[in-house]
Design a protein around this motif. Structure first.
Motif, short mmCIF file in Angstrom:
data_model
loop_
_atom_site.label_atom_id
_atom_site.label_comp_id
_atom_site.label_asym_id
_atom_site.label_seq_id
_atom_site.Cartn_x
_atom_site.Cartn_y
_atom_site.Cartn_z
N MET A 1 -16.09 -18.14 3.42
CA MET A 1 -14.83 -18.38 4.14
C MET A 1 -13.73 -17.50 3.56
SD MET A 1 -13.56 -19.98 6.65
CE MET A 1 -12.01 -20.49 7.34
N TYR A 2 -12.84 -17.04 4.42
CA TYR A 2 -11.80 -16.14 3.95
C TYR A 2 -10.74 -16.90 3.18
CZ TYR A 2 -8.15 -17.60 7.25
OH TYR A 2 -7.18 -18.31 7.92
N GLU A 3 -10.03 -16.16 2.33
CA GLU A 3 -8.95 -16.73 1.54
C GLU A 3 -7.67 -15.96 1.83
OE1 GLU A 3 -7.77 -17.68 -3.14
OE2 GLU A 3 -9.54 -16.49 -2.64
N LEU A 4 -6.65 -16.68 2.32
CA LEU A 4 -5.38 -16.05 2.64
C LEU A 4 -4.38 -16.35 1.52
CD1 LEU A 4 -3.64 -14.46 4.60
CD2 LEU A 4 -3.08 -16.61 5.76
N THR A 5 -4.06 -15.32 0.75
CA THR A 5 -3.07 -15.44 -0.31
C THR A 5 -1.89 -14.52 0.02
OG1 THR A 5 -4.02 -13.61 -1.60
CG2 THR A 5 -4.93 -15.82 -1.96
N LEU A 6 -0.84 -14.62 -0.77
CA LEU A 6 0.33 -13.76 -0.57
C LEU A 6 -0.07 -12.29 -0.69
CD1 LEU A 6 3.34 -13.31 -0.17
CD2 LEU A 6 3.65 -13.60 -2.65
N MET A 31 -10.44 2.04 10.25
CA MET A 31 -11.04 2.33 8.94
C MET A 31 -10.25 1.65 7.82
SD MET A 31 -12.14 6.36 9.04
CE MET A 31 -10.44 6.91 9.13
N LEU A 32 -8.99 1.30 8.08
CA LEU A 32 -8.16 0.63 7.09
C LEU A 32 -8.15 -0.88 7.30
CD1 LEU A 32 -5.09 3.05 7.18
CD2 LEU A 32 -6.90 2.99 5.47
N THR A 33 -8.04 -1.31 8.55
CA THR A 33 -7.87 -2.74 8.80
C THR A 33 -9.15 -3.54 8.63
OG1 THR A 33 -8.12 -2.28 11.18
CG2 THR A 33 -5.88 -2.44 10.31
N LEU A 34 -10.28 -2.99 9.04
CA LEU A 34 -11.54 -3.73 8.89
C LEU A 34 -11.86 -4.01 7.42
CD1 LEU A 34 -13.79 -2.22 11.70
CD2 LEU A 34 -12.84 -4.53 11.58
N PRO A 35 -11.78 -3.00 6.52
CA PRO A 35 -12.00 -3.30 5.10
C PRO A 35 -10.99 -4.31 4.54
CG PRO A 35 -12.17 -0.95 5.47
CD PRO A 35 -11.63 -1.54 6.74
N ALA A 36 -9.73 -4.24 5.02
CA ALA A 36 -8.71 -5.18 4.54
C ALA A 36 -9.07 -6.61 4.93
CB ALA A 36 -7.34 -4.81 5.11
N LEU A 37 -9.56 -6.80 6.15
CA LEU A 37 -9.97 -8.13 6.60
C LEU A 37 -11.21 -8.62 5.85
CD1 LEU A 37 -9.37 -7.62 10.42
CD2 LEU A 37 -8.13 -9.22 8.96
N MET A 38 -12.16 -7.71 5.65
CA MET A 38 -13.39 -8.10 4.96
C MET A 38 -13.14 -8.35 3.48
SD MET A 38 -16.04 -5.54 6.95
CE MET A 38 -17.51 -6.15 6.12
N LEU A 39 -12.11 -7.73 2.93
CA LEU A 39 -11.73 -7.96 1.53
C LEU A 39 -11.31 -9.42 1.31
CD1 LEU A 39 -11.25 -6.47 -1.21
CD2 LEU A 39 -8.87 -6.18 -0.49
N GLY A 41 -12.84 -11.85 2.56
CA GLY A 41 -14.03 -12.69 2.62
C GLY A 41 -14.56 -12.93 4.01
N MET A 42 -14.03 -12.22 5.00
CA MET A 42 -14.51 -12.40 6.36
C MET A 42 -15.84 -11.69 6.58
SD MET A 42 -11.25 -11.88 8.87
CE MET A 42 -9.64 -12.54 8.46
N PRO A 43 -16.78 -12.30 7.31
CA PRO A 43 -17.98 -11.58 7.74
C PRO A 43 -17.58 -10.44 8.67
CG PRO A 43 -18.22 -13.95 8.04
CD PRO A 43 -16.78 -13.70 7.72
N ALA A 44 -18.46 -9.44 8.82
CA ALA A 44 -18.13 -8.25 9.62
C ALA A 44 -17.80 -8.61 11.07
CB ALA A 44 -19.29 -7.26 9.57
N ASP A 45 -18.54 -9.56 11.68
CA ASP A 45 -18.29 -9.89 13.08
C ASP A 45 -16.94 -10.58 13.27
OD1 ASP A 45 -19.20 -12.12 11.72
OD2 ASP A 45 -20.28 -12.95 13.45
N ILE A 46 -16.57 -11.44 12.32
CA ILE A 46 -15.27 -12.11 12.39
C ILE A 46 -14.14 -11.10 12.17
CG2 ILE A 46 -13.80 -13.87 11.35
CD1 ILE A 46 -16.12 -15.06 12.85
N ALA A 47 -14.33 -10.20 11.21
CA ALA A 47 -13.31 -9.17 10.95
C ALA A 47 -13.14 -8.27 12.17
CB ALA A 47 -13.72 -8.34 9.73
#
Length: 253
Positions: A1-6, A31-39, A41-47
């Motif tokens: 599960m993803y973690e949303l912090t400041l 190329m920038l936003t997908l890695p940021a979302l996956m960072l 903790g999101m799975p690739a399909d959710i990102a």
């Protein structure tokens, strides 16, 4: 599960600003936003699904900006988006039948060809500012060009902005500023359909998606303001640089 912090939120805003700027002027911002979302903790399909929130909203902001600066050819919008959407449907069907391991060579081959054209004959993809654009009646083959650009987008999302620019600027002879405006409209249409499908399948995480969208909209508006003031040569170099970066990313991905 993803973690949303400041910190994650700030990273998303920053990635969104950069991606919104890059996508509006050329392409490759995911190329920038997908890695940021996956960072986070999101799975690739959710990102991938959540990323479309930012793409849709940056497209809205970009369209508003281009329209304000009178660089959006509203009379051509529907005629241009129709073949791209038809192509996207065909490409999506094709992608469901073909093996996934051919996608990378398709992307890489396409980007290399575009980079070579930009070096050898830049006027083929970048008409001079003020060049008279063509209609489909004057150049029927441009319809096929847009169809195939759409098919590429349906088959492989990455790099579709470059393909649309090639079809609109190279085929219908719009200069890069006006071609980018119409490209943004096509991207909006693509992404809105895709986002609807992702929402239906409950794949979108709205809070990070909207945070990303905030940054993307800021980046898109900054990009429009830059694009309408920049020289054609500057825009050509930026387009070439982004094509090369996508090639490098595809090689090392």
């Amino acid at each position: 599960m993803y973690e949303l912090t400041l910190v994650n939120g700030l990273i998303l805003v920053g990635a969104g600003i950069a991606a919104g700027f890059i996508n509006t002027i050329a392409g490759g911002g995911s190329m920038l936003t997908l890695p940021a979302l996956m960072l986070m903790g999101m799975p690739a399909d959710i990102a991938n699904a959540t990323n479309r929130v930012g793409v849709v909203m940056q497209s809205v902001a970009g369209l508003q900006g281009f329209h304000k600066h009178k660089r959006l050819d509203t009379s051509a919008m529907m005629a241009i988006v129709l073949p791209t959407l038809l192509g996207a449907a065909a490409g999506a069907i094709l992608a469901s039948w073909l093996p996934a391991d051919i996608l990378k060579p398709v992307l890489l081959g396409t980007m290399i060809v575009m980079a070579l054209v930009m070096v050898i004959k830049p006027s083929a993809l970048s008409p001079k500012e003020g060049t008279q654009s063509l209609s489909f009646s004057e150049k029927p083959s441009a319809w096929l060009g847009l169809f195939f650009a759409g098919a590429y987008g349906g088959f492989l999302q990455a790099g579709v902005g470059f393909m649309l620019l090639a079809a609109i600027a190279g085929g219908l002879r719009y200069d890069l500023v006006r071609a980018n405006a119409l490209k943004v409209f096509c991207t909006f249409a693509f992404s809105l359909v895709a986002l609807g499908i992702f929402i239906y399948n409950d794949l979108v995480l709205w809070i990070p998606g909207l945070i990303l969208a905030l940054g993307s909209m800021i980046g898109a508006r900054l990009s429009v303001n830059f694009t309408v003031k920049a020289s054609m040569r500057t825009l050509e170099w930026i387009l070439f640089a982004m094509i090369v970066l996508v090639c490098v990313a595809a090689l090392f991905n």
